[in-house]
Enzyme design. Structure first.
Site, short mmCIF file in Angstrom:
data_model
loop_
_atom_site.label_atom_id
_atom_site.label_comp_id
_atom_site.label_asym_id
_atom_site.label_seq_id
_atom_site.Cartn_x
_atom_site.Cartn_y
_atom_site.Cartn_z
N SER A 75 0.81 -1.22 0.00
CA SER A 75 0.00 0.00 0.00
C SER A 75 0.84 1.27 0.00
O SER A 75 0.46 2.26 -0.64
CB SER A 75 -0.94 0.01 1.21
OG SER A 75 -1.82 -1.09 1.17
N HIS A 87 -0.50 4.41 4.14
CA HIS A 87 -1.15 5.09 3.01
C HIS A 87 -0.77 6.57 3.00
O HIS A 87 -0.42 7.13 1.96
CB HIS A 87 -2.67 4.96 3.10
CG HIS A 87 -3.15 3.55 3.08
ND1 HIS A 87 -4.45 3.21 3.40
CD2 HIS A 87 -2.53 2.38 2.79
CE1 HIS A 87 -4.61 1.90 3.29
NE2 HIS A 87 -3.45 1.38 2.93
#
Length: 199
Positions: A113, A168
């Site tokens: 991610s 993220h």
């Protein structure tokens, strides 16, 4: 071809790790392991995933935005430079979690991610008003970025999730920072692009 090669490698390693718990345990980010000198975990965790949905979402996102960024960046920094940008996204995204959880033997993190967010936000810096199809709904990239950051920030501070939302945020921030370091003029250009479409 770097994007496709990274996707293939990630799929192969993820599948192998699902079949071998010992392999997954040796690759996953685990603070005590890093403290014992297993530094590879800071990178290898980005090549394994929790399940098929996790792998599919990350690799589809990387497929669309990684190919574009590879075309943009390879003429500037070469194939090796693009590969290092991807790998640095994994590393930079996990470092804040490492500093926060370095004494937590129960903490684990895995998935690409951070690197995928770096690619996505690098693209958004270049094309803020392009349309992203989120669950088949067209959304301007800059609107998606705002909602994505707000949600990730909220979820990161709320806790109680197995998803590393911090990765993220830091991955996306690294994608933007990398592009601005490479081409400082992108900052003013981004602002002009934003203002050009506002009423």
């Amino acid at each position: 071809m770097i994007t496709l090669s990274l996707i293939a490698l990630t799929v192969i390693v993820s599948l192998a790790a699902w079949r071998s718990p010992s392999l997954l345990a040796s690759l996953i980010y685990w603070p005590p392991g890093v403290a014992k000198g297993q530094w590879w975990r800071l990178l290898t965790h980005g090549f394994i995933h929790a399940d098929g949905a996790h792998l599919l979402f990350n690799m589809i996102t990387f497929y669309f935005f990684g190919r574009v960024m590879e075309q943009v960046l390879t003429p500037r920094i070469g194939a090796l430079g693009f590969l290092l940008f991807y790998l640095s996204g994994i590393l930079v995204a996990i470092l804040p979690s490492h500093l926060h959880h370095r004494g937590d033997s129960q903490y684990r993190s895995l998935g690409a991610s951070g690197a995928v967010a770096a690619m996505l936000f690098a693209y958004i810096l270049l094309q803020p008003w392009s349309l992203l199809f989120v669950f088949f709904v067209p959304v301007p990239a800059i609107v998606f970025a705002i909602v994505y950051v707000a949600y990730s920030f909220h979820a990161s501070h709320r806790g109680g999730s197995k998803i590393n939302h911090s990765a993220h945020l830091w991955g996306g921030a690294w994608g933007v920072a990398f592009m601005l370091l490479l081409e400082p003029g992108l900052g003013p250009r981004f602002v002009e692009e934003l203002l050009s479409k506002l009423p």
